[in-house]
Design a protein around this motif. Structure first.
Motif, mmCIF file in Angstrom:
data_model
loop_
_atom_site.group_PDB
_atom_site.id
_atom_site.type_symbol
_atom_site.label_atom_id
_atom_site.label_comp_id
_atom_site.label_asym_id
_atom_site.label_seq_id
_atom_site.Cartn_x
_atom_site.Cartn_y
_atom_site.Cartn_z
ATOM 1 N N CYS A 19 -4.020 15.391 22.727
ATOM 2 C CA CYS A 19 -5.356 15.484 22.777
ATOM 3 C C CYS A 19 -6.025 14.828 24.057
ATOM 4 O O CYS A 19 -6.853 15.525 24.732
ATOM 5 C CB CYS A 19 -5.999 15.112 21.543
ATOM 6 S SG CYS A 19 -5.797 15.789 20.060
ATOM 7 N N LEU A 37 -10.132 20.714 20.226
ATOM 8 C CA LEU A 37 -9.659 20.765 21.559
ATOM 9 C C LEU A 37 -10.632 21.768 22.144
ATOM 10 O O LEU A 37 -10.735 22.960 21.617
ATOM 11 C CB LEU A 37 -8.338 20.791 21.744
ATOM 12 C CG LEU A 37 -7.467 19.597 21.196
ATOM 13 C CD1 LEU A 37 -5.892 19.748 21.628
ATOM 14 C CD2 LEU A 37 -8.133 18.415 21.906
ATOM 15 N N GLU A 43 -8.046 17.058 26.782
ATOM 16 C CA GLU A 43 -9.544 16.788 27.121
ATOM 17 C C GLU A 43 -9.848 16.279 28.579
ATOM 18 O O GLU A 43 -11.097 16.099 28.857
ATOM 19 C CB GLU A 43 -9.914 15.747 26.044
ATOM 20 C CG GLU A 43 -10.127 16.155 24.564
ATOM 21 C CD GLU A 43 -10.200 15.323 23.410
ATOM 22 O OE1 GLU A 43 -10.394 15.447 22.482
ATOM 23 O OE2 GLU A 43 -9.963 14.063 23.946
#
Length: 232
Positions: A38, A84, A42
């Protein structure tokens, strides 16, 4: 060559890959693996997909060392995966239960081999009341259609899972399917994808936070009961 090997053979250097082994119990390492992917997705480095490879069902006993705090961290890591800014594409092979089912149900698009069997896990003989139940009920074609899996732990075979919309396609050419769907979803990312997802999530009748509290309370009850029986 199995489905996972097919995918490994075509991975690009900057692909983000999350491998979840459903035979393993929940651990801090599993949470860290989801969190790391993640973080990378990101960071805005131009990556256009996350590939989530899932397989395996829990080997008993697997809930002995669990705590509600650990379960809560896992569920929130999955919620982050679910939101996401890039498409999340799952590849499922063989039996999928426990962590594998949890992660599968948190992805955008799901490709399965014909051997897939989705299984709601049991802990110490009791059906595990994790958020997979929440996602199954909200994502399937009607609660009645999944009652055998939820109430009795009966596996959902690949063809049935496809009919219930729990997976998006059953493929003999997983690598080809992944390449095709990557091309199709390549233009969707960032805020547009996030907004689409949020609108979809908001369409459900029960909010995540409300459901999470209920499920964590049930997880706590299950763990307390198991601890009491183990001490007897």
């Amino acid at each position: 060559m199995n489905a996972i090997s097919e995918i490994d053979a075509q991975l690009e250097a900057d692909d983000l890959v999350l491998r979840i082994d459903g035979t393993k119990p929940l651990s801090a390492d599993a949470i860290a693996a989801v969190t790391a992917v993640c973080n990378s997705a990101e960071d805005g480095a131009g990556r256009d997909r996350v590939i989530v490879q899932v397989s395996g069902t829990p080997a008993a006993p697997w809930a002995e060392d669990l705590t509600v705090s650990l379960v809560s961290k896992w569920e929130r890591a999955l919620r982050r995966l679910e939101r996401l800014p890039v498409p999340t594409l799952a590849v499922a092979d063989g039996g999928c239960g426990g962590l594998a089912l949890d992660a599968l149900l948190a992805t955008d698009y799901r490709i399965a081999t014909g051997s897939v069997r989705l299984t709601v896990s049991a802990a110490e003989g009791t059906l595990w009341p994790g958020m997979a139940l929440y996602r199954l009920a909200n994502q399937s074609a009607g609660t009645a259609a999944i009652r055998r899996a939820v109430l009795f732990g009966i596996p959902i075979a690949a063809a049935e899972a496809l009919g219930l919309h729990l997976i998006d396609e059953v493929s003999d050419d997983v690598a080809g399917s992944l390449a095709r769907i990557t091309e199709r979803t390549g233009a969707l990312s960032g805020s547009d994808l996030a907004i689409r997802r949020q609108m979809m999530f908001d369409a459900t009748s029960t909010g995540f936070e409300e459901a999470l509290g209920t499920h964590l309370a049930a997880c706590d009850l299950t763990l307390r009961r198991a601890a009491t029986e183990a001490a007897a």
